[in-house]
Design an enzyme around this catalytic site. Sequence first.
Site, short mmCIF file in Angstrom:
data_model
loop_
_atom_site.label_atom_id
_atom_site.label_comp_id
_atom_site.label_asym_id
_atom_site.label_seq_id
_atom_site.Cartn_x
_atom_site.Cartn_y
_atom_site.Cartn_z
N PHE A 1 0.85 -1.18 0.00
CA PHE A 1 0.00 0.00 0.00
C PHE A 1 0.89 1.23 0.00
O PHE A 1 1.90 1.28 0.69
CB PHE A 1 -0.91 0.03 1.23
N SER B 1 -7.08 8.31 4.30
CA SER B 1 -6.63 9.47 5.09
C SER B 1 -7.77 10.36 5.58
O SER B 1 -8.75 9.84 6.09
CB SER B 1 -5.53 10.25 4.36
N PHE C 1 -8.21 -0.75 9.41
CA PHE C 1 -8.52 -1.25 8.08
C PHE C 1 -8.16 -2.73 7.96
O PHE C 1 -7.31 -3.24 8.70
CB PHE C 1 -7.75 -0.45 7.02
N HIS D 1 -1.72 8.35 10.42
CA HIS D 1 -2.03 7.27 9.49
C HIS D 1 -0.85 6.30 9.46
O HIS D 1 0.29 6.72 9.30
CB HIS D 1 -2.31 7.83 8.09
N CYS E 1 -4.06 9.16 0.43
CA CYS E 1 -2.93 8.28 0.17
C CYS E 1 -3.33 7.23 -0.86
O CYS E 1 -4.33 7.38 -1.55
CB CYS E 1 -2.43 7.65 1.47
N SER F 1 -5.97 4.57 11.01
CA SER F 1 -6.11 6.01 10.88
C SER F 1 -6.85 6.57 12.08
O SER F 1 -7.77 5.93 12.60
CB SER F 1 -6.91 6.38 9.61
#
Length: 246
Positions: free
Chosen positions: A4, A58, A202, A221, A72, A208
């Site tokens: 990522f 973000s 996530f 983040h 991002c 985040s």
Amino acid sequence: MHLFEGSEKKLEIIIDRHDIDLRMLGLDFWTSIVKSSAAEIISCISSQDCDAYLLSESSLFVWSDRFTMITCGQTKLIDAATLFIKETPHRIASLFFQRKNELFPEMQHTNFEEDVRTLKKLLGGDIYHFGDQHYNHIFHYEASPLLENTHYAQEDTTIELLMYNLGTKASEIFLNQTQEKIHTLLGKTNLFTSFDIDEFLFEPFGYSVNGLKDGYYFTIHVTPQEDCSYTSFETNVPVHQATTVI
């Protein structure tokens, strides 16, 4: 390993204060702005001065006369910038657009040069470069057609920390998605006790958090994977107050 791109793109637009209260534009408006960048709004918290939106990539912060949007991954923040400029009648006092060099630039839809060509056609402006162009660096574009007015002469400081290579202990905590241990780790900053927070874990990895206190914000983040380890911290609290946190 799930890769990522943690490095963010950043946009800040300040409008003429006599035009409109940006917070009054509502959720539908900001949803369309965020969607144009290929991101989504997850949640929102508000103070008397600011609305803080946690995004799928973000964050977005909205005050009466300005907003800051950070994205991002493979987002197209330039599309959000042009949508706001072209489809809202507000006079822009200043616009800042920033991109850091990416770990995987070939996965991006555009590069900084392409984005700036688009913005310069609309607003003119200047380009700045910070850091070693062969290593970590940031490209920064700004156009300030009204900022010379004393109406906008106020303290506007942003502190950013952009960090690679999390330590082993921190990586394990974020890879295991252990919220209690994350709070313990970040609690040492005292941010979690003095700010209202909004956070999201996530899948399969990533963390985040937005924090709000009156007109001040912070955002963190985290991309914990070893092959693309990255963490960012940003706040607008006065420098003397942020020293301990840093």
